[in-house]
Design a protein around this motif. Structure first.
Motif, mmCIF file in Angstrom:
data_model
loop_
_atom_site.group_PDB
_atom_site.id
_atom_site.type_symbol
_atom_site.label_atom_id
_atom_site.label_comp_id
_atom_site.label_asym_id
_atom_site.label_seq_id
_atom_site.Cartn_x
_atom_site.Cartn_y
_atom_site.Cartn_z
ATOM 1 N N LEU A 6 35.452 42.167 12.772
ATOM 2 C CA LEU A 6 34.178 41.836 13.424
ATOM 3 C C LEU A 6 33.931 40.328 13.359
ATOM 4 N N GLU A 7 33.325 39.858 14.350
ATOM 5 C CA GLU A 7 33.004 38.437 14.356
ATOM 6 C C GLU A 7 31.886 38.157 13.359
ATOM 7 N N ARG A 8 32.078 37.131 12.593
ATOM 8 C CA ARG A 8 31.044 36.755 11.629
ATOM 9 C C ARG A 8 29.898 36.059 12.349
ATOM 10 N N ARG A 9 28.722 36.458 11.961
ATOM 11 C CA ARG A 9 27.545 35.771 12.516
ATOM 12 C C ARG A 9 27.286 34.512 11.712
ATOM 13 N N THR A 10 26.957 33.515 12.393
ATOM 14 C CA THR A 10 26.591 32.285 11.680
ATOM 15 C C THR A 10 25.081 32.285 11.490
ATOM 16 N N HIS A 11 24.697 32.182 10.266
ATOM 17 C CA HIS A 11 23.263 32.157 9.958
ATOM 18 C C HIS A 11 22.794 30.716 9.897
ATOM 19 N N SER A 12 21.799 30.431 10.662
ATOM 20 C CA SER A 12 21.241 29.078 10.609
ATOM 21 C C SER A 12 20.055 29.092 9.635
ATOM 22 N N ILE A 13 19.952 28.065 8.876
ATOM 23 C CA ILE A 13 18.853 27.954 7.915
ATOM 24 C C ILE A 13 17.636 27.419 8.657
ATOM 25 N N SER A 14 16.542 28.158 8.556
ATOM 26 C CA SER A 14 15.317 27.754 9.230
ATOM 27 C C SER A 14 14.512 26.834 8.306
ATOM 28 N N LEU A 15 14.047 25.753 8.857
ATOM 29 C CA LEU A 15 13.265 24.801 8.085
ATOM 30 C C LEU A 15 11.759 25.071 8.158
ATOM 31 N N THR A 16 11.356 26.045 8.930
ATOM 32 C CA THR A 16 9.932 26.334 9.096
ATOM 33 C C THR A 16 9.258 26.716 7.783
ATOM 34 N N PRO A 17 9.819 27.615 6.955
ATOM 35 C CA PRO A 17 9.152 27.919 5.684
ATOM 36 C C PRO A 17 9.066 26.707 4.747
ATOM 37 N N LEU A 18 10.076 25.875 4.752
ATOM 38 C CA LEU A 18 10.054 24.683 3.917
ATOM 39 C C LEU A 18 8.942 23.732 4.360
ATOM 40 N N ILE A 19 8.798 23.560 5.639
ATOM 41 C CA ILE A 19 7.742 22.690 6.174
ATOM 42 C C ILE A 19 6.374 23.263 5.843
ATOM 43 N N ASP A 20 6.230 24.588 5.921
ATOM 44 C CA ASP A 20 4.955 25.228 5.572
ATOM 45 C C ASP A 20 4.596 24.985 4.112
ATOM 46 N N VAL A 21 5.556 25.122 3.229
ATOM 47 C CA VAL A 21 5.298 24.918 1.802
ATOM 48 C C VAL A 21 4.928 23.462 1.530
ATOM 49 N N VAL A 22 5.636 22.533 2.129
ATOM 50 C CA VAL A 22 5.331 21.118 1.932
ATOM 51 C C VAL A 22 3.938 20.795 2.468
ATOM 52 N N PHE A 23 3.572 21.362 3.593
ATOM 53 C CA PHE A 23 2.239 21.134 4.164
ATOM 54 C C PHE A 23 1.159 21.701 3.252
ATOM 55 N N ILE A 24 1.350 22.890 2.712
ATOM 56 C CA ILE A 24 0.362 23.493 1.805
ATOM 57 C C ILE A 24 0.217 22.647 0.538
ATOM 58 N N LEU A 25 1.337 22.156 -0.011
ATOM 59 C CA LEU A 25 1.257 21.289 -1.179
ATOM 60 C C LEU A 25 0.535 19.980 -0.865
ATOM 61 N N LEU A 26 0.784 19.427 0.298
ATOM 62 C CA LEU A 26 0.107 18.200 0.711
ATOM 63 C C LEU A 26 -1.399 18.408 0.793
ATOM 64 N N VAL A 27 -1.811 19.493 1.430
ATOM 65 C CA VAL A 27 -3.238 19.789 1.551
ATOM 66 C C VAL A 27 -3.851 20.008 0.168
ATOM 67 N N PHE A 28 -3.152 20.728 -0.699
ATOM 68 C CA PHE A 28 -3.667 20.985 -2.053
ATOM 69 C C PHE A 28 -3.884 19.687 -2.810
ATOM 70 N N PHE A 29 -2.916 18.789 -2.802
ATOM 71 C CA PHE A 29 -3.055 17.548 -3.542
ATOM 72 C C PHE A 29 -4.084 16.615 -2.920
ATOM 73 N N MET A 30 -4.253 16.673 -1.612
ATOM 74 C CA MET A 30 -5.286 15.854 -0.980
ATOM 75 C C MET A 30 -6.671 16.327 -1.388
ATOM 76 N N LEU A 31 -6.863 17.641 -1.477
ATOM 77 C CA LEU A 31 -8.170 18.168 -1.841
ATOM 78 C C LEU A 31 -8.444 18.037 -3.344
ATOM 79 N N ALA A 32 -7.410 18.050 -4.153
ATOM 80 C CA ALA A 32 -7.587 17.994 -5.601
ATOM 81 C C ALA A 32 -7.699 16.575 -6.128
ATOM 82 N N THR A 33 -7.399 15.574 -5.329
ATOM 83 C CA THR A 33 -7.412 14.190 -5.784
ATOM 84 C C THR A 33 -8.762 13.556 -5.497
ATOM 85 N N SER A 34 -9.234 12.770 -6.430
ATOM 86 C CA SER A 34 -10.481 12.042 -6.251
ATOM 87 C C SER A 34 -10.146 10.564 -6.068
ATOM 88 N N PHE A 35 -10.673 9.967 -5.024
ATOM 89 C CA PHE A 35 -10.372 8.577 -4.722
ATOM 90 C C PHE A 35 -11.492 7.631 -5.131
#
Length: 136
Positions: A6-35
Protein backbone atom coordinates in the motif's frame (compact mmCIF):
# COMPACT_ATOMS: atom_id res chain seq x y z
CA UNK A 1 4.05 -14.63 -5.50
CA UNK A 2 2.93 -11.15 -5.80
CA UNK A 3 2.70 -8.99 -2.63
CA UNK A 4 0.76 -5.82 -2.88
CA UNK A 5 2.15 -2.86 -1.01
CA UNK A 6 0.00 0.00 0.00
CA UNK A 7 1.14 3.48 -0.65
CA UNK A 8 2.20 5.28 2.47
CA UNK A 9 0.32 8.42 3.25
CA UNK A 10 2.40 11.39 4.03
CA UNK A 11 1.17 13.15 7.10
CA UNK A 12 1.69 16.86 7.14
CA UNK A 13 2.11 18.53 10.50
CA UNK A 14 -0.50 21.22 11.01
CA UNK A 15 0.68 24.41 12.65
CA UNK A 16 -2.82 25.61 13.53
CA UNK A 17 -2.90 24.09 17.06
CA UNK A 18 0.55 25.49 17.80
CA UNK A 19 -0.51 28.96 16.70
CA UNK A 20 -3.65 28.69 18.84
CA UNK A 21 -1.64 27.78 21.93
CA UNK A 22 0.85 30.60 21.36
CA UNK A 23 -2.01 33.07 20.89
CA UNK A 24 -3.74 31.93 24.11
CA UNK A 25 -0.46 32.27 26.04
CA UNK A 26 0.08 35.73 24.58
CA UNK A 27 -3.39 36.86 25.62
CA UNK A 28 -2.92 35.37 29.11
CA UNK A 29 0.37 37.16 29.72
CA UNK A 30 -0.96 40.44 28.35
CA UNK A 31 -3.91 40.33 30.74
CA UNK A 32 -1.84 39.17 33.72
CA UNK A 33 0.87 41.82 33.36
CA UNK A 34 0.60 45.22 34.98
CA UNK A 35 2.32 48.09 33.20
CA UNK A 36 1.75 50.75 35.87
CA UNK A 37 4.39 51.89 38.29
CA UNK A 38 3.04 51.21 41.77
CA UNK A 39 4.35 53.28 44.64
CA UNK A 40 3.00 53.43 48.18
CA UNK A 41 1.28 56.42 49.72
CA UNK A 42 2.44 56.77 53.31
CA UNK A 43 -0.40 57.71 55.64
CA UNK A 44 -0.23 58.40 59.35
CA UNK A 45 -2.36 56.01 61.39
CA UNK A 46 -3.57 58.51 63.96
CA UNK A 47 -3.34 56.12 66.91
CA UNK A 48 -1.80 58.61 69.33
CA UNK A 49 -3.68 61.44 70.99
CA UNK A 50 -2.51 64.99 70.40
CA UNK A 51 -1.50 67.12 73.35
CA UNK A 52 -3.57 70.28 73.92
CA UNK A 53 -0.64 72.60 73.10
CA UNK A 54 0.18 70.99 69.74
CA UNK A 55 -0.37 72.82 66.47
CA UNK A 56 -3.56 71.83 64.67
CA UNK A 57 -3.53 69.76 61.49
CA UNK A 58 -4.46 71.21 58.12
CA UNK A 59 -7.69 69.82 56.67
CA UNK A 60 -7.83 69.49 52.88
CA UNK A 61 -11.32 68.65 51.61
CA UNK A 62 -11.74 66.80 48.30
CA UNK A 63 -14.86 67.45 46.18
CA UNK A 64 -16.44 64.95 43.80
CA UNK A 65 -14.84 66.68 40.81
CA UNK A 66 -11.35 66.63 42.35
CA UNK A 67 -11.25 70.22 43.59
CA UNK A 68 -9.17 70.60 46.75
CA UNK A 69 -10.29 73.07 49.44
CA UNK A 70 -7.84 74.44 51.99
CA UNK A 71 -8.21 77.52 54.21
CA UNK A 72 -11.28 78.75 52.37
CA UNK A 73 -9.74 78.59 48.90
CA UNK A 74 -10.49 76.05 46.19
CA UNK A 75 -7.78 74.78 43.89
CA UNK A 76 -7.24 72.08 41.30
CA UNK A 77 -3.50 72.79 41.15
CA UNK A 78 -2.05 70.28 43.61
CA UNK A 79 1.52 71.50 43.14
CA UNK A 80 0.83 75.02 44.46
CA UNK A 81 -1.33 73.62 47.27
CA UNK A 82 1.46 71.21 48.22
CA UNK A 83 3.95 74.10 48.32
CA UNK A 84 1.63 76.03 50.65
CA UNK A 85 1.18 72.99 52.90
CA UNK A 86 4.90 72.23 53.01
CA UNK A 87 5.65 75.86 53.89
CA UNK A 88 3.06 75.75 56.71
CA UNK A 89 4.52 72.48 58.05
CA UNK A 90 8.09 73.85 57.96
CA UNK A 91 6.99 77.06 59.69
CA UNK A 92 5.34 75.04 62.46
CA UNK A 93 1.84 76.40 61.78
CA UNK A 94 0.53 72.95 60.85
CA UNK A 95 1.45 69.62 62.43
CA UNK A 96 0.04 67.30 59.73
CA UNK A 97 -2.30 67.21 56.74
CA UNK A 98 -5.67 65.47 56.90
CA UNK A 99 -7.28 64.70 53.54
CA UNK A 100 -11.05 64.54 53.92
CA UNK A 101 -13.13 63.37 50.94
CA UNK A 102 -16.72 64.54 50.70
CA UNK A 103 -19.48 61.93 50.55
CA UNK A 104 -19.81 62.30 46.76
CA UNK A 105 -16.07 61.97 46.08
CA UNK A 106 -15.15 58.69 44.43
CA UNK A 107 -12.22 56.53 45.48
CA UNK A 108 -10.41 57.41 42.25
CA UNK A 109 -10.61 61.15 42.96
CA UNK A 110 -9.58 60.68 46.61
CA UNK A 111 -6.58 58.49 45.82
CA UNK A 112 -5.61 60.88 43.02
CA UNK A 113 -5.52 63.76 45.51
CA UNK A 114 -3.54 61.68 48.03
CA UNK A 115 -1.11 60.60 45.31
CA UNK A 116 -0.61 64.14 44.03
CA UNK A 117 0.03 65.55 47.51
CA UNK A 118 2.30 62.65 48.46
CA UNK A 119 4.22 62.98 45.19
CA UNK A 120 4.78 66.66 45.93
CA UNK A 121 6.36 65.79 49.28
CA UNK A 122 3.55 66.60 51.71
CA UNK A 123 4.07 64.57 54.91
CA UNK A 124 2.77 63.53 57.40
CA UNK A 125 -0.61 62.88 55.84
CA UNK A 126 -3.69 60.98 56.99
CA UNK A 127 -7.10 60.17 55.54
CA UNK A 128 -10.25 61.22 57.38
CA UNK A 129 -13.32 59.02 57.20
CA UNK A 130 -16.72 59.17 58.81
CA UNK A 131 -18.16 62.35 60.30
CA UNK A 132 -17.31 65.73 58.85
CA UNK A 133 -14.50 67.59 60.55
CA UNK A 134 -14.46 71.36 60.52
CA UNK A 135 -11.50 73.06 58.87
CA UNK A 136 -9.48 75.20 61.32
Amino acid sequence: MHIETLERRTHSISLTPLIDVVFILLVFFMLATSFTDWRPITLATGTSEAAPGDTPPAVVRVDADGTLHYNGSASRDTRSLAQRLNAAIEAGDVSAVIVQPEAEATLDVTVGALDALSGAGVAPMSLATGAKAEAP
